[in-house]
Design an enzyme around this catalytic site. Structure first.
Site, PDB file in Angstrom:
ATOM      1  N   ASP A 166       2.966  -1.939   2.151  1.00  0.00           N
ATOM      2  CA  ASP A 166       3.870  -2.872   2.814  1.00  0.00           C
ATOM      3  C   ASP A 166       4.394  -2.303   4.129  1.00  0.00           C
ATOM      4  O   ASP A 166       3.922  -1.260   4.594  1.00  0.00           O
ATOM      5  CB  ASP A 166       4.996  -3.286   1.871  1.00  0.00           C
ATOM      6  CG  ASP A 166       5.955  -2.144   1.506  1.00  0.00           C
ATOM      7  OD1 ASP A 166       5.837  -1.025   2.072  1.00  0.00           O
ATOM      8  OD2 ASP A 166       6.837  -2.355   0.651  1.00  0.00           O
ATOM      9  N   GLU A 169       5.214   1.417   4.034  1.00  0.00           N
ATOM     10  CA  GLU A 169       4.206   2.330   3.491  1.00  0.00           C
ATOM     11  C   GLU A 169       4.420   2.596   1.999  1.00  0.00           C
ATOM     12  O   GLU A 169       4.262   3.716   1.518  1.00  0.00           O
ATOM     13  CB  GLU A 169       4.181   3.660   4.268  1.00  0.00           C
ATOM     14  CG  GLU A 169       3.489   3.570   5.608  1.00  0.00           C
ATOM     15  CD  GLU A 169       4.414   3.126   6.724  1.00  0.00           C
ATOM     16  OE1 GLU A 169       5.625   3.446   6.682  1.00  0.00           O
ATOM     17  OE2 GLU A 169       3.933   2.443   7.647  1.00  0.00           O
ATOM     18  N   GLU A 321      16.690   5.558  13.475  1.00  0.00           N
ATOM     19  CA  GLU A 321      16.106   4.657  12.491  1.00  0.00           C
ATOM     20  C   GLU A 321      17.175   4.131  11.543  1.00  0.00           C
ATOM     21  O   GLU A 321      17.285   2.922  11.315  1.00  0.00           O
ATOM     22  CB  GLU A 321      15.029   5.400  11.703  1.00  0.00           C
ATOM     23  CG  GLU A 321      14.369   4.594  10.598  1.00  0.00           C
ATOM     24  CD  GLU A 321      13.359   5.422   9.840  1.00  0.00           C
ATOM     25  OE1 GLU A 321      12.151   5.216  10.034  1.00  0.00           O
ATOM     26  OE2 GLU A 321      13.774   6.304   9.044  1.00  0.00           O
TER      27      GLU A 321
END
Length: 366
Positions: A166, A169, A321
């Site tokens: 997905d 990963e 992130e």
């Protein structure tokens, strides 16, 4: 929330523009993160969103270079694509090593599957690239991009039913709603760029599969085998416009994301039970939901997302992130930091989604 920084002296828009442009290799690829060793590659999906963001602020030359890079790496693998499509059409299996990778080295060469301890077979990037190429050119795509676009479209049209990893990963033995959405949007774009209604028909089939098999308790879920919501499901409406924002299932999905995936401060997590860096809220997912709010007239939601993302600027003045002060599973933060170091910063995809939060649009399929 100790990670929240003042942005009074930081122009996050200009920083984002600079990070994206500086993160483009001579080849045209955008590196996922220039300072995080595991992310020293060019993902099609991340890069496609970087291209959408840069086009939104007028950096056309950079965007064209990216699309030329991706078209080139796909066209260079034309024989491989043809073999994959022929095998799938014949009902045969395809070896793991034969699939096109989800990420490339910045010079266009490939790393081996699991070379860094994680997989390299995802389909979503090829659909997202086609979507971004169509967003740039519409039906008037230049001739030099046509061979790569046609190969990519034939590849995903043949492969869409195939389980793959997905967005994150993970879960490589399943099909995934967000992946399917990227494939359908890419095929819609390909149908218009290439004048081939067959790709539209396949997109319709994928959308029908999502509506039938990827809904549980009135909301879109991660996939037929996973009834959790995922922050990336916003893509079904924004920017892919496969379902309108006021579709009852889509609207209920957005509300469940707000209720289940929001951290106390309002950042959006990937999904419940995520342990990667503790399952902390992601900058790009928070920006993505705010982008959705803006294009659908929710000024309060948009303003909330802008404030949260701008408040997540790191001490270096860039967007990471994740922010790890609000993890779902605190014990996993230190485990991942020991394994891979601090969270990736700057993450180009975070900066791209910030610019799209401010400037992004959605598709208008005719």
């Amino acid at each position: 929330m100790t990670q929240i920084q003042t942005t009074q002296t930081i122009d996050v828009r200009e920083v984002s523009r600079t990070v994206l442009l500086d993160g483009q290799a001579p080849s045209g690829a955008y590196v996922a993160c220039p300072t995080f060793s595991q992310y020293g590659f060019g993902w099609l999906r991340d890069g496609a969103y970087c291209a959408l963001a840069l086009e939104a602020i007028g950096e056309h030359e950079s965007v064209v270079r990216f699309h030329a890079f991706i078209a080139g790496v796909i066209e260079a693998r034309a024989e491989r694509v043809e073999k994959i499509v022929a095998a799938l059409d014949a009902g045969e299996s395809v070896a793991t090593a034969e699939w096109l990778p989800t990420r490339y080295r910045l010079d266009g060469t490939e790393e081996g599957d699991h070379e860094n301890g994680w997989p390299n077979f995802q389909l979503d990037g090829y659909g997202t690239w086609l979507f971004a190429l169509h967003s740039l050119y519409g039906a008037a795509v230049p001739a030099e991009f046509v061979p790569g676009a046609r190969l990519a479209a034939r590849y995903i049209a043949a492969a869409w039913r195939t389980p793959c990893y997905d967005y994150w990963e993970e879960f490589g033995n399943r099909v995934h709603t967000s992946t399917l959405a990227a494939l359908a949007a890419g095929l819609r774009g390909a149908a218009r760029m290439l004048g081939d209604p067959g790709f539209d028909a396949t997109a319709d089939e994928i959308v029908g599969f999502i509506a039938t098999n990827c809904v549980a308790n009135g909301v879109f879920v991660k996939g037929p085998e996973d009834a959790r919501v995922d922050g990336s499901l916003v893509s079904l409406a924004t920017p892919f416009a496969l379902f309108p924002a006021d579709d009852p299932v889509m609207a209920a999905t957005i509300e469940r994301m707000r209720s289940e995936l929001a951290s106390p401060s309002g950042g959006i997590r990937r999904y419940l039970g995520d342990d990667y860096y503790g399952g902390s809220p992601w900058v790009l997912l928070t920006a993505w939901l705010g982008w959705h709010d803006r294009v659908n007239g929710d000024e309060t939601g948009h303003r909330r997302a802008v404030d949260w993302v701008e408040g997540a600027v790191s001490p270096a003045g860039t967007l990471p992130e994740q922010v790890t002060s609000e993890p779902q599973l605190p014990e996993f933060v230190a485990q991942w930091e020991k394994r891979w170091g601090p969270v990736a910063d700057p993450l180009l995809w975070s900066h791209a989604k910030y610019l799209l939060l401010l400037n992004g649009s959605v598709s208008q399929w005719s």
